[in-house]
Design an enzyme around this catalytic site. Sequence first.
Site, PDB file in Angstrom:
ATOM      1  N   HIS A 363       0.801  -1.060  -0.017  1.00 14.29           N
ATOM      2  CA  HIS A 363       0.210  -0.216  -0.008  1.00 14.29           C
ATOM      3  C   HIS A 363       0.946   1.215   0.152  1.00 14.29           C
ATOM      4  O   HIS A 363       0.572   2.262  -0.545  1.00 14.29           O
ATOM      5  CB  HIS A 363      -0.958   0.054   1.178  1.00 14.29           C
ATOM      6  CG  HIS A 363      -1.960  -1.453   1.505  1.00 14.29           C
ATOM      7  ND1 HIS A 363      -2.211  -1.714   2.321  1.00 14.29           N
ATOM      8  CD2 HIS A 363      -2.069  -2.104   0.318  1.00 14.29           C
ATOM      9  CE1 HIS A 363      -2.962  -2.966   2.208  1.00 14.29           C
ATOM     10  NE2 HIS A 363      -2.827  -3.215   0.963  1.00 14.29           N
ATOM     11  N   ARG A 470      -8.840   4.324  -9.068  1.00 12.81           N
ATOM     12  CA  ARG A 470      -8.826   3.264  -8.073  1.00 12.81           C
ATOM     13  C   ARG A 470      -9.408   3.507  -6.688  1.00 12.81           C
ATOM     14  O   ARG A 470      -8.593   4.033  -5.816  1.00 12.81           O
ATOM     15  CB  ARG A 470      -7.197   2.655  -7.937  1.00 12.81           C
ATOM     16  CG  ARG A 470      -6.487   2.040  -9.224  1.00 12.81           C
ATOM     17  CD  ARG A 470      -5.028   1.480  -8.689  1.00 12.81           C
ATOM     18  NE  ARG A 470      -4.503   0.977  -9.751  1.00 12.81           N
ATOM     19  CZ  ARG A 470      -3.555   1.227 -10.487  1.00 12.81           C
ATOM     20  NH1 ARG A 470      -2.959   2.449 -10.639  1.00 12.81           N
ATOM     21  NH2 ARG A 470      -2.944   0.484 -11.447  1.00 12.81           N
ATOM     22  N   ARG A 506     -13.570   2.893 -10.843  1.00 11.45           N
ATOM     23  CA  ARG A 506     -13.383   1.433 -10.828  1.00 11.45           C
ATOM     24  C   ARG A 506     -13.744   1.015  -9.289  1.00 11.45           C
ATOM     25  O   ARG A 506     -13.396   1.476  -8.450  1.00 11.45           O
ATOM     26  CB  ARG A 506     -11.889   0.754 -10.999  1.00 11.45           C
ATOM     27  CG  ARG A 506     -11.868  -0.443 -10.800  1.00 11.45           C
ATOM     28  CD  ARG A 506     -10.588  -1.319 -10.775  1.00 11.45           C
ATOM     29  NE  ARG A 506      -9.655  -0.853  -9.890  1.00 11.45           N
ATOM     30  CZ  ARG A 506      -8.228  -1.161  -9.794  1.00 11.45           C
ATOM     31  NH1 ARG A 506      -7.884  -1.920 -11.026  1.00 11.45           N
ATOM     32  NH2 ARG A 506      -7.426  -0.999  -8.833  1.00 11.45           N
ATOM     33  N   GLU A 605      -8.885  -8.413 -17.522  1.00 10.70           N
ATOM     34  CA  GLU A 605      -7.849  -8.575 -16.655  1.00 10.70           C
ATOM     35  C   GLU A 605      -7.486 -10.108 -16.758  1.00 10.70           C
ATOM     36  O   GLU A 605      -6.509 -10.866 -16.189  1.00 10.70           O
ATOM     37  CB  GLU A 605      -7.808  -8.016 -15.265  1.00 10.70           C
ATOM     38  CG  GLU A 605      -8.136  -6.671 -15.119  1.00 10.70           C
ATOM     39  CD  GLU A 605      -8.043  -5.926 -13.796  1.00 10.70           C
ATOM     40  OE1 GLU A 605      -6.947  -5.559 -13.637  1.00 10.70           O
ATOM     41  OE2 GLU A 605      -8.962  -6.032 -12.981  1.00 10.70           O
ATOM     42  N   ASN A 628      -1.628  -5.128 -16.003  1.00  8.93           N
ATOM     43  CA  ASN A 628      -0.864  -5.603 -14.923  1.00  8.93           C
ATOM     44  C   ASN A 628      -1.171  -6.888 -14.833  1.00  8.93           C
ATOM     45  O   ASN A 628      -0.449  -7.971 -14.494  1.00  8.93           O
ATOM     46  CB  ASN A 628      -0.934  -4.820 -13.807  1.00  8.93           C
ATOM     47  CG  ASN A 628      -0.452  -3.159 -14.058  1.00  8.93           C
ATOM     48  OD1 ASN A 628       0.159  -2.844 -14.923  1.00  8.93           O
ATOM     49  ND2 ASN A 628      -1.108  -2.233 -13.345  1.00  8.93           N
ATOM     50  N   ASP A 629      -2.644  -6.930 -14.286  1.00  4.34           N
ATOM     51  CA  ASP A 629      -2.975  -8.222 -14.213  1.00  4.34           C
ATOM     52  C   ASP A 629      -3.332  -9.240 -15.505  1.00  4.34           C
ATOM     53  O   ASP A 629      -2.788 -10.504 -15.329  1.00  4.34           O
ATOM     54  CB  ASP A 629      -4.544  -8.159 -13.663  1.00  4.34           C
ATOM     55  CG  ASP A 629      -4.501  -7.950 -12.009  1.00  4.34           C
ATOM     56  OD1 ASP A 629      -3.996  -8.809 -11.445  1.00  4.34           O
ATOM     57  OD2 ASP A 629      -5.137  -7.123 -11.575  1.00  4.34           O
ATOM     58  N   ARG A 639       3.088 -10.866 -10.566  1.00  4.15           N
ATOM     59  CA  ARG A 639       3.562  -9.300 -10.841  1.00  4.15           C
ATOM     60  C   ARG A 639       4.170  -8.837  -9.734  1.00  4.15           C
ATOM     61  O   ARG A 639       4.779  -8.033  -9.542  1.00  4.15           O
ATOM     62  CB  ARG A 639       2.340  -8.544 -11.121  1.00  4.15           C
ATOM     63  CG  ARG A 639       1.163  -8.347 -10.116  1.00  4.15           C
ATOM     64  CD  ARG A 639      -0.082  -7.768 -10.636  1.00  4.15           C
ATOM     65  NE  ARG A 639      -0.159  -6.257 -10.180  1.00  4.15           N
ATOM     66  CZ  ARG A 639      -1.182  -5.552 -10.453  1.00  4.15           C
ATOM     67  NH1 ARG A 639      -2.318  -5.978 -10.621  1.00  4.15           N
ATOM     68  NH2 ARG A 639      -1.142  -4.375 -10.048  1.00  4.15           N
ATOM     69  N   CYS A 676      -5.337   0.566 -19.336  1.00  4.47           N
ATOM     70  CA  CYS A 676      -4.867   1.080 -18.257  1.00  4.47           C
ATOM     71  C   CYS A 676      -3.527   0.696 -17.382  1.00  4.47           C
ATOM     72  O   CYS A 676      -3.522   0.941 -16.363  1.00  4.47           O
ATOM     73  CB  CYS A 676      -5.908   1.552 -17.753  1.00  4.47           C
ATOM     74  SG  CYS A 676      -6.596   0.154 -16.833  1.00  4.47           S
TER      75      CYS A 676
HETATM   76  C1  PEP Z   1      -4.138  -3.471 -13.779  1.00  5.46           C
HETATM   77  O1  PEP Z   1      -4.059  -4.725 -13.518  1.00  5.46           O
HETATM   78  O2  PEP Z   1      -3.607  -3.365 -14.999  1.00  5.46           O
HETATM   79  C2  PEP Z   1      -4.686  -2.571 -13.251  1.00  5.46           C
HETATM   80  C3  PEP Z   1      -4.889  -1.294 -13.796  1.00  5.46           C
HETATM   81  O3  PEP Z   1      -5.307  -2.601 -11.903  1.00  5.46           O
HETATM   82  P1  PEP Z   1      -4.364  -2.905 -10.761  1.00  5.46           P
HETATM   83  O4  PEP Z   1      -2.918  -2.587 -11.007  1.00  5.46           O
HETATM   84  O5  PEP Z   1      -4.809  -2.006  -9.748  1.00  5.46           O
HETATM   85  O6  PEP Z   1      -4.620  -4.239 -10.611  1.00  5.46           O
HETATM   86 MG    MG Z   2      -5.632  -5.215 -12.267  1.00  6.98          MG
END
Ligand code: PEP
Ligand code: MG
Length: 748
Positions: A363, A470, A506, A605, A628-629, A639, A676
């Site tokens: 965090h 977020r 989101r 994702e 990212n996911d 990740r 994103c």
């Molecule tokens: C992602 O997974 O790319 C994303 C934007 O969400 P977070 O990084 O908050 O999981």
């Molecule tokens: Mg994500």
Amino acid sequence: MPERSESDSRKLLRRLRDMLAIPGKGQDRLDQITHLIADSMRTEVCSIYLFRDPETLELCATEGLRKESVHHTRMKLGESLVGRVARSGQPVNTADAPSEKGFRFMPETGEEIYSSFLGVPIQRVGEKLGVLVVQSKVAREFSEDDIYALDVVAMVLAEMTELGAFTGDEGGMKALHKQPVMFRGTSGQEGAAEGRVWLHEPRVVITNPVADDPLTEIDRIRAAVGELRVSIDDLLEAETLDKEQKQVLEAYRMFAHSRGWLRRMEEDIMRGLSAEAAVEKEQSAARSRMEQISDVYLRERLSDLDDLSNRLLRILTGQGHDTGAEMPENPVLIARNIGPAELLEYGRKLKGVVLEEGSVGSHAAVVARALAIPLVISAARIVAEALNGDAILVDGDQGVVHLRPEETVARAFRDKIAMQAEAQKRYASLRGLPATTTCGTTIALHMNAGLMADLPSLDGSGADGVGLFRTELQFLIRSKMPQRAELARLYARVMDAAKGKRVAFRTLDIGSDKVLPYMKPPEEPNPAMGWRAIRVGLDKPGVLRMQVQALIRAANGRPLTVMFPLITETSEFQAARAHVLRELHREKSLGHAVPERVEIGAMMETPSLAYAPRAFFELTDFISVGGNDLKQFFFAADRENELVRRRYDTLNLSFLAFLQHIVARCGETGTALTFCGEDAGRPIEALALAAIGFRSLSMRPASIGPVKALLRRVNLAEARAVIDQARAEGAESARPMLMDWLATLGTD
Ligand code: PEP
Ligand code: MG
């Protein structure tokens, strides 16, 4: 060897202290100390080995071994018995040194005639400084009492080192906290910063390791432990505690009431240590044990004991958090770890943050990113090394920290900062211009946000809107679940600040790396693939509904954009969407204003969603690829795991082919599409995404300038041709060819 008594120990410590009170050179003092200890311990040899660098120990003074070997004999950490003591932080005691595991004979010292060996670490709260050794010809093990006595002496040596008793000339110990040190950690947030150290928890300085009157010291430690116990009891009575906080405090209480802990400290005092030094000695021992233990639970318990020792030291020395010290200009925060709320409290006044622990997804890292403060995590041992006010350079790009840097390093670093500032100026000049490529395609550039503090960046960066808000950050920085009205006020302020620009909220994405302090996560073997995000929202819809209500009320008639994280199947999207429609209906029937337009989107994702039926693409108002996911699931590479998180390239042609498939699916139904994840903010990745058909990207505000600058220089058809060519040639990644092609474009 005759038994040593407590009063022998006290005598030795007093002689040591008196000797150190007389002004003298570092080397002379070390020589006198070895003489004193050998005499008092009735051994032929006493030697002090100190770290020359973090990996090498050097014989710095000896009584009994050959004087010529002083400053010549060296060993690596872990090598020979001395190196073993240093590495493990534990004593080695043997009657027959040559037959001991790891023994290495140092012929130049003449030590072959000494059979017995006792070595103890010289360390100060986990900071390894060296090794203190006694040796004798007679083959016999040293008694527990001897080990104890030598340990106590080593403790005093460590404290004296901290106070600079052995510095000042070449032969003596290097001045602690004076040398330049480089730390190699991991990048948590890019950017470079130069500033001065500000310790989140200032070091407690002990000026009196040796005490004359043990009974007074025992009274002091008992009174301090009493005060500690009362303060923990008081904390436990606080009404706002949740179950988990209670459990931690219960563990604290157990330690604070542990007889063993107090008894050991009292024994240390009877040997001549002051109350403070006794606390530190036990703390150092706990830290050494902590390093040896891999069991997470036990490590946590030892770290509780560590925290408790710090509290006790503060009570004894009166050195609290508020030391009266003023935060320096350009402060760089150093901490073992820090909670998101605390970091947010420091806010943007920090130039950089360096943590010993932490993880990329922690965090604190999330908050540092939101505040755009350069962050380096996993910078091992920096808390022990850094002092308030030390000069420091933080290279968030490389994950490197220079503490008390040499001027040449600082100069090179300043050049880098100046270049970045220069680039920022160039980017600022593009602020009002669109990200239009040379072939005439305009890419919408949005920013990612999560805190009110992010919103000023909307104007500053020239973003077209907020492509990802977020919402979980607001939940993460609180100690209890926020109320609907509070959230509604906050979301309204976000929309006000956006001044009509679109904000894609989101819904709560918790679970996996995002754990709310007040919602205990279930034990899951693999939380990233577990009960998280919309899965939690659908199974326990109370919070989801509350959040949607807050969003509708915040919009108060204005357009609203909502999207759901980690949608995996059409039915999940349908169910989540139904919640929004139901709440809209309910709010309307309650007479509240409802948004004039509501966009409901899904985050893509998981790979499965890319193959969802056409009906899904028709139903959703827009799709936002959470790269990212999506990437971690595509490559099966966590990740959060440093070992694999950078292993696979986003420009891997399989991944690009998969993303092209998503572009095509959205194209068939005319579904709006955004990317994103973090990759959207990396210029070459952003270029590749635009080349394969993404027309909207959402990224950190600081990335908008660099991405826009590159996009405005390129022709997407040409970039696409380079990617296709790389694929045709069987390349694994499009990166090398894209880089070569970019190099031919020259600089702007
Ligand atoms: C992602 O997974 O790319 C994303 C934007 O969400 P977070 O990084 O908050 O999981
Ligand atoms: Mg994500």
